[in-house]
Scaffold this active site. Structure first.
Site: not given
Length: 299
Positions: A131-133
């Site tokens: 969800g937050d690469v």
């Protein structure tokens, strides 16, 4: 939520060393155990009181990290406190993030990408979307080992679900087109877009779009790129053809056209720079256990 984990680490024994990172939402401190001399990273939310969403995120991150069994995910060491005082104890990574290492030569970048993909493949096999690469969540230790962190925006997909109706998550310059336009978003494919942009950042040494426009509305420039009918290449003039093709498979506008981690691991850009020891890690992680590609949608 239990006030502490089964870990032998005791909060009273931890001595402050320095602040590792400090964002609007969370602070991470480096602490030293007075008894063992070991260093740890301790994460807590800074909002007081913590919102219901914030509390859910930190408890969820704690759960996913606690249950993780991948050498490419930062290790969970324990947790302390309850409610607003809840903290996660993580392994301390003695290095930097991939965004501060560039420009990174292709052979080195390939080895980093190989490890990141194994970490993402592991998460996806457990039906967890990171969800937050982005570069700040890809740590590189002193032995050139990758550790994925920052699972505060992660979600475990129920049943055969792969998409979300409402979910931004990823840092702005690493959001896929479907997130920017608030379309139903394929969680796994959104991780791959963020991965591709992160690898480009490491390759170039700055964000490939927003970097040159840091003082000129960089978010607008990113939107203009994403909305181009035919996206211009973002690689360097001296980039190899293998690298260009590899990135193109990560950054299709259409989510279904983005390659999954297991397929990207077989790409020439990855395989030509690996040795037998690196490749063996993948076999230890059940790489062929892939999430379903059903089109069911979560809210």
């Amino acid at each position: 939520m239990s006030s502490s984990s089964a870990s032998s680490i005791k909060e009273a024994n931890l001595q402050f060393v320095k602040i590792i990172s400090n964002s609007q939402r969370a602070i991470i401190r480096q602490l030293r155990d007075r008894c063992t001399g070991e260093f740890h990273a301790v994460k807590e939310f800074v909002d007081r009181p913590i919102s219901a969403i914030g509390r859910l995120q930190i408890y969820r991150e704690n759960e996913y990290l606690r249950d993780s069994n991948s050498p490419f995910i930062v290790k969970h060491r324990g947790n302390f406190g309850e409610g607003d005082e809840f903290k996660i104890v993580l392994e301390y990574v003695d290095g930097s993030n991939i965004g501060s290492c560039g420009p990174i030569p292709e052979p080195t970048l390939s080895r980093y990408a190989h490890q990141i993909l194994q970490g993402l493949n592991y998460l996806h096999s457990k039906r967890i979307v990171h969800g937050d690469v982005n570069p700040e969540n890809i740590l590189i230790n002193g032995e050139d080992q990758v550790k994925i962190c920052g699972l505060g925006n992660s979600k475990k997909l129920p049943g055969e679900t792969v998409t979300f109706e409402r979910w931004k998550g990823t840092s702005y310059g690493y959001r896929c087109p479907d997130k920017l336009r608030e379309y139903p978003c394929d969680g796994y494919a959104s991780d791959i877009w963020g991965f591709g942009m992160t690898i480009l950042h490491g390759h170039i040494g700055r964000h490939p779009i927003m970097g040159p426009y840091a003082n000129q509305n960089p978010e607008l420039m990113y939107q203009l790129y994403v909305w181009e009918e035919k996206q211009r290449p973002l690689t360097r003039e001296d980039s190899s053809e293998d690298f260009k093709k590899f990135i193109s498979h990560c950054m299709h506008k259409e989510p279904s056209d983005r390659w999954k981690p297991i397929k990207l691991l077989e790409h020439a850009f990855i395989t030509k720079h690996q040795d037998g020891n690196n490749a063996q890690h993948l076999n230890d992680q059940n790489p062929h256990e892939e999430p379903s590609s059903s089109s069911h949608t979560a809210q």
